[in-house]
Enzyme design. Structure first.
Site, PDB file in Angstrom:
ATOM      1  N   MET A 105       0.831  -1.203   0.000  1.00 50.13           N
ATOM      2  CA  MET A 105       0.000   0.000   0.000  1.00 50.13           C
ATOM      3  C   MET A 105       0.866   1.253   0.000  1.00 50.13           C
ATOM      4  O   MET A 105       2.091   1.185   0.012  1.00 50.13           O
ATOM      5  CB  MET A 105      -0.972  -0.045   1.175  1.00 50.13           C
ATOM      6  N   HIS A 479       7.638 -39.648  -8.437  1.00 47.21           N
ATOM      7  CA  HIS A 479       8.467 -40.719  -7.878  1.00 47.21           C
ATOM      8  C   HIS A 479       9.756 -40.159  -7.284  1.00 47.21           C
ATOM      9  O   HIS A 479      10.109 -40.441  -6.135  1.00 47.21           O
ATOM     10  CB  HIS A 479       8.782 -41.735  -8.980  1.00 47.21           C
TER      11      HIS A 479
END
Lengths: 899, 899
Positions: A105, A479
């Site tokens: 902001m 895997h």
């Protein structure tokens, strides 16, 4: 309703407890003020106002007056007047949300400078250059933040007003033939300001307001508006911050660290955020503004002498330069830490010999520091052990458990590519492209990194031999990732930038090509691949008393047991050293890939009659028995949950024509028959195919052999004086009769072995709950089960209809567009998969109130998931060995979060 | 507790309402007796006794006395005495369960014949041969049923006592050089009896009891014991009959139809069970026993003159031979039908000029007859229309809706192989092995049967051209099965006996080989493949007033709407003619396989940037628009649910190298790039992969194009005066944001089209609920959905973790061993999948109380599943056109079954 909260001169309307209303910054400014710490006076406009402003695009009645009143209080404290041409007060306008949203902001500084106040300030400060510089900065920020951004103007790429103004500044420096902003004179800046104002008018169609109040309200508007700016909205989505929280606005008197040599600014931590050492730590700059310290243009000075390094020894510390002010600061930091009972990150400014505190907040720290601080603070009596346990993020333990690339070497290293951080830690080695090469090179004493497009169970030996594993394909549960994580091995997968030519043994990234034997280094925690051999740092766990102490406290708190997923005695022992008390998942299939065994396995698979199949299966018995002996022993007397054979049989068969020919010769089965059998086993969706208990039902001899291996190993151990405790787990059960069928076999074999050997032993038979149907019918399944273990990996696959192996094509977009908040294979999907899990727990316990229930999916090592499992009332989680400490800590935090 | 219920001489302790206690047979014998119909007297031992006997292996106190008392009543009625050497009473001992279990349990006839009663009976009947024959039969049955079976003796294969005794009978015939049993003299039979008794003693170690009471109790024991015989237990498993029901035992006075020319026996139906015609229909034999009529050794005579055919015209009807007794029988059958208000299957015996009724029960009938009888009986005022609707099994409608092989031709045909009955009805044609050949031959006016190992979407045109489809692989929901069923086309799949060599164009079954152009015929209702061209019979639906009338009544009763799954205007029209009121599933992907379109589709898939992809997609727009125009029009003003693109994209790509080369040339894309793209789309588990709404999210232009096609077609139809009603269905939604994302696109396009064209139209956007996660989070999903449609096919796959394509390897064993009661893809798994569906309904309606919910999986046409959907509160089911009438009827029956 009170919209404005003042603070200043030792008094504040709010306190640290008002974060929801005042935001974190505002609440802490109020708190510091009340503590008598010198804070520039100011006020906070509440988050309620933000909500009203967002809804109505206008402010509530009375706000204007409240702001004016608060401003008057500031004027009184400061002895200055806002907008006054003689003694002007300048203010900053900053955002401050409930939760920190760094950089998301807007901020406007130096508000209150106008043509007339500039003159007043020059007179008062006697520093014309300083004042015009401040004015220039205000104009830049205001034009950018208030006029352009909050005004909804969307400039073309590169034509933002800030960029245009910066260009003018650069032009001025060129014209004046100077390098640095500070080399510009007051006159230069004054001229620049004229240029700025014209440009703003012509570009944005609006005059820069020459009125202090107009500037103030413009700033307030802009900060509130920035709550709904694109960046802020995206950030909130990612961090799950609700839109309705809103931001507060903090208006505070400006103080300047750049008005002369009696000015300074700095940032500091009450303890060292990298090591955790209890040593006031920070940096400062004389005659500078806060942003200069952060920007890194000037090398900041060390805060005190203890902070000095070889690098900074020549720079004056604040302790040396302003000993009195340093002492004041040191006293304040000590007070703040004691007050907040946590390490603080503070900002300060010294203006004309006076110290001002601008911010305090809980300081960020790395894993090592978090651990040390938590334990030290307990020793110091500052916090209790529960608080200490809650202070360390579970994933921070990861940092200190693995060998890491030396951060210095990493900083200097050449980054090649980035993939998914599948196995944390660091690794370095010479590139090899096949599992066999990895094993051979390793046996020659070399360190290797195995580089493959993707790995398969046939690569296991090479993966084990390698220091680290790198694949171009696959996701976090591929895997390679699963195996590496189980071993605590450094691994990066899904590194799509890699172009691997296994035939030619080359690895190309962009235009660079690496060959076999070239060195690379991996940061598996971040997923970064570096060229060359980088230095590594080993973890030093044994001597890390902080680690041991914190986990001891965690163990005292947690309710969930922690087990491990381990397939070998070595892994079991490792996990045990990390605190695992039992194995939650021992997969039996990896055991079959050993070259000695795979032939019997294949013989079994291609058998076309029960007799041959049984004979082949029984060849595996001695191997399996030895496996189970070792693993049950390593964990005795803790339980070991052994899952019966799970993957589809075709995974065990050779794939290439050459391998098939070889197998044909070895088994003396004609090649065409072998091909036919292999084709017959092909499945369109193997994940949903002939696997799990479906195998044991089709081929009961497999179940029988595995049960016999488990129970014979059990008896052998008992006769060797051990206390093994096997739990037999039937996988992929979807209906109670499947479980009953397999359980009958297991119980029969147990009976036989006990009679044959003359020993009694205890064991359990239970099931994995990994299908939606198992959750829905858990009440029935529980009637046959002695325990449940949720296999959340597969449950996630079937609940979502996602294949772990195939989600790569759409999951990134799903995450980017926030269709899913998280990868559900990383952290359990509480709403969907979790709801089914809870249903399974509830129904299971309806049938058996004391049913033991655990989880053995990868989620068992994920802190957020562990919180969920705790709340769901599970008895234990099971995870890979290196996640065990993380799980212990997360399980304790789950208890603490209930309070 | 009353254990024995007597009946006889117009009085009975029980009635038809006592089926649970007396079994079906006993209850009906009691009922007939009470009606004053001549029934040989007897008594029934209740099913309670069976339960006690099974539990304790002994009878309750008082049973023996009750049996004796009941026997005395029989003696009184018959004027005979059980075991009396002068005027002996003979009895039968028969089972009789609550539900008929034909042939599953045991019977002993002629009980009461001993050395002394035999002599008495000879004297009384004056028919020595008859008496010895009866004695021989008793001994055979008793040895088999009582001594061997009930005694638990398990003889070697082929050495059962009955077989050994039959061998002696055969030997005697050889010795006497006669052909038939009836050619043996009384002396022969007497000698045989001596041989029998010796053999029984030596083989079974037990004497045949020469005591009437011992025989009676042996018979009673044996019948009760047979309740737990292997055959009976298996049958109960299959028919879901609870074990605890037990059987009753009926002891009844023997009457003989084979004592001379004033004797006869017969079976009859009160209406014709094949046509339904209201005509007393049956067969009889003079001087014969009941089993002779059934055994088929002698051609039975027609019961009355109306029953005579060219075949039986020369045989005397009972009406001619014994007009008085026939009239008596006719009056009884009329009374029985009126009494039971349903067609009865009756057995009678005439002994020495006296008519005895042995059994009455509801008669089995085929589909045609069931329909006609149901409607006729309403017309006759016998039943109401609800009863009529409940009388026809939904699957019986199947019989009369399809072209069938003429049963006579089928009986004479040569059966080649048996597969799964995937598409009902009959078909005949010349064998072709490719879809292209099928199309070409058809265009030459030939009838073809397409024979393939399995079919793929690329075969659609050939499947359409063929009269019937035959595949060696695949299950009931394989591609071929789904497509054929949708078209009502005859289809047999999974015919594993076939050896198809598509290259050589041969089909080998066993040792016989058929080539292209050879004729074969298929019975798709039974799954039977015949050699040659068999005659077909066409259905005549239009004129079948029974069909129309019954379904009209069904429509008045049912609450569920019935829609159809249809992808073409022709299918839509067909389904509409069958009573469908809307389309519940219009798949859009089949439309893309048309050769004209597939190229654009492939261009779209291989595009590597958004611009090219959008351009290719938009090429498909006019085609899709035309499709939707036709289908919306065919169903207007009923709703049409159009599912957006669902299958994974690789299904649309060519597979063979030659096709890829061709595509490469057509698209001017290098072959290696094309290969790479195709490889990239490969998935390990496509069922769980990049499909459904995941496609639309990845490639929003596809959704956009489909929405535009739908809405432009809608506007065109409105301007043509039609009232189309499209419902856009987003497939494979697992979380609400997926739906929201796609809905946004659809709504935007709808808005655009309305603005561009200046027409307003109504439409809905909803989703398919086919993932467990969608059920679990249905409350959220409902917030974005205007309707739900359960896709129970995929929901079954993911709930069970079963791949439809791969279950062949284990499902047969699962069904055989009763691990699953049914194939869950045929009839919905109510407990698992059904529970998730109910959860989805409940949660969906929590959010939107009036949410429209249907089902569009294959289960929508399965009667048992329809009952479930009705109970679950769905609004409609959708099924393939030919299942629509079945669904209408089943939906009505679901309502009726609630009462």
């Amino acid at each position: 309703m009170k919209y404005v909260y003042s603070f200043g001169a030792g008094k504040a309307d709010g306190s640290a407890g008002d974060k929801n209303l005042l935001g974190g910054k505002g609440a802490n400014l109020a708190e510091m003020t009340s503590l008598g710490i010198p804070v520039p006076p100011g006020f906070t406009i509440t988050t309620d106002v933000c909500t009203i402003f967002m809804q109505n695009r206008s402010y509530p009645d009375g706000l204007e007056k409240a702001v004016k009143d608060a401003l008057h209080k500031m004027e009184t404290v400061m002895g200055q007047k806002f907008g006054d041409s003689k003694n002007p007060l300048l203010v900053s306008v900053r955002s401050g949300a409930r939760q920190s949203m760094p950089g998301m902001m807007e901020t406007v500084l130096n508000v209150g400078l106008t043509e007339s106040t500039v003159q007043g300030l020059i007179k008062k400060s006697g520093n014309e250059r300083f004042v015009y510089d401040a004015y220039r900065r205000l104009i830049t920020m205001y034009a950018d933040v208030v006029i352009e951004k909050a005004g909804g103007i969307e400039p073309a790429e590169g034509e933002g007003i800030r960029e245009l103004l910066e260009k003018e500044l650069a032009q001025m420096k060129t014209d004046r033939k100077v390098e640095s902003d500070t080399d510009l004179s007051a006159a230069d800046l004054k001229q620049l300001i004229t240029i700025y104002k014209k440009l703003i008018k012509s570009r944005l169609g609006v005059e820069f307001p020459d009125d202090a109040y107009a500037q103030l309200w413009g700033g307030i508007d802009a900060v509130f508006t920035s709550w709904n700016g694109k960046r802020a909205v995206n950030y909130r989505r990612i961090e799950n911050i609700p839109d309705e929280w809103g931001t507060a606005v903090n208006v505070q008197a400006m103080v300047f660290g750049n008005m002369g040599d009696d000015c300074a600014t700095g940032v500091a931590f009450t303890r060292n955020p990298a090591t955790g050492e209890n040593q006031f730590y920070g940096e400062w700059l004389p005659n500078a503004q806060g942003e200069d310290v952060v920007a890194g243009i000037r090398t900041p000075n060390p805060l005190n002498n203890a902070n000095k390094t070889a690098h900074t020894a020549h720079l004056a510390s604040l302790e040396e330069a302003m000993p009195g002010l340093y002492a004041e600061l040191d006293a304040i930091q000590e007070r703040l830490e004691k007050h907040y009972r946590d390490m603080q990150d503070i900002e300060f400014t010294i203006q004309e010999g006076r110290l001002w505190m601008l911010q305090t907040r809980t300081g960020k720290r790395n894993g090592t520091a978090a651990l040390r601080m938590a334990v030290d603070m307990v020793d110091e009596g500052m916090i209790d052990s529960s608080t200490a346990v809650s202070r360390v993020a579970p994933d921070q333990l990861d940092e200190i458990m693995h060998t890491m690339i030396d951060p210095k070497a990493e900083k200097a290293g050449k980054l090649l590519a980035t993939g998914l951080p599948a196995g944390p830690g660091g690794g370095t080695g010479q590139i090899v492209f096949t599992a066999d090469d990895a094993e051979r090179w390793k046996s020659e004493g070399k360190a290797v990194v195995l580089v493959r497009a993707e790995t398969s169970p046939e690569d296991i030996h090479g993966m084990h031999a390698a220091e680290a594993i790198l694949t171009a394909k696959g996701g976090m549960t591929s895997h390679a990732a699963l195996v590496a994580r189980g071993w605590g091995k450094c691994c990066i997968v899904g590194c799509a930038e890699l172009n691997i030519n296994a035939g030619k043994k080359t690895l190309t990234v962009g235009k660079e090509t690496y060959g076999e034997g070239d060195w690379i280094s991996l940061n598996g925690t971040k997923g970064e691949v570096y060229a060359g051999q980088l230095d590594l740092i080993d973890p030093d766990l044994e001597s890390n008393r902080y680690f041991t102490q914190l986990l001891k406290w965690a163990d005292e708190i947690r309710r969930l047991d922690v087990r491990t997923n381990a397939d070998t005695p070595a892994d079991a022992a490792l996990a045990r050293s990390f605190g695992a008390r039992g194995i939650g998942l021992c997969r039996t299939e990896h055991m079959f890939f050993d070259p000695q065994r795979i032939l019997a396995m294949r013989k079994m698979i291609v058998a076309d009659n029960d007799t041959d199949r049984r004979a082949a299966v029984m060849e595996l018995l001695p191997f399996q028995k030895a496996d189970f002996y070792g693993i049950l022993k390593a964990m005795a007397p803790n339980p070991v949950t052994i899952r019966l054979l799970d993957p589809p049989l075709h995974e065990f068969l050779p794939q290439t024509p050459a391998q098939i020919t070889e197998l044909s010769l070895m088994l003396q089965i004609p090649e065409d028959i072998l091909h036919k059998r292999i084709d017959g086993l092909h499945e369109l969706n193997p994940m949903l195919g002939h696997r799990g208990c479906r195998l044991g039902i089709s081929y009961p001899e497999i179940t029988e052999m595995q049960a016999r291996a488990i129970f014979e190993a059990t008896v052998d151990l008992i006769s060797d004086g051990e206390k093994p405790f096997p739990e037999v787990m039937i996988p992929l059960v979807g209906s109670v009769r499947e479980l009953a069928d397999q359980k009958t076999i297991v119980n029969r074999v147990a009976q036989e072995v006990q009679e044959e050997r003359g020993y009694r032993f205890d064991y359990l038979v239970g099931t994995m709950i990994e299908l939606p149907r198992a959750c829905v019918t858990a009440d029935e399944i529980a009637s046959e089960a002695q325990f449940f273990s949720f296999g959340t990996n597969d449950l996630t696959q079937t609940t979502f209809g996602f294949s772990r192996d195939d989600i790569g094509s759409f999951l990134p977009k799903y995450l980017k567009e926030r269709i899913l908040a998280n990868d559900p294979f990383q952290s359990i999907d509480q709403q969907g998969v979790g709801a089914l899990l809870k249903l399974g727990v509830q129904k299971g316990r309806e049938t058996k109130a004391n049913l033991k229930i655990g989880v053995c999916g990868e989620h068992g090592g994920d802190p957020a998931s562990i919180h969920f499992f705790h709340k769901a009332g599970l008895d234990y989680v099971s995870c890979s060995p290196y996640r065990v400490p993380i799980a212990r800590l997360a399980a304790a935090q789950a208890v603490l979060s209930e309070n």
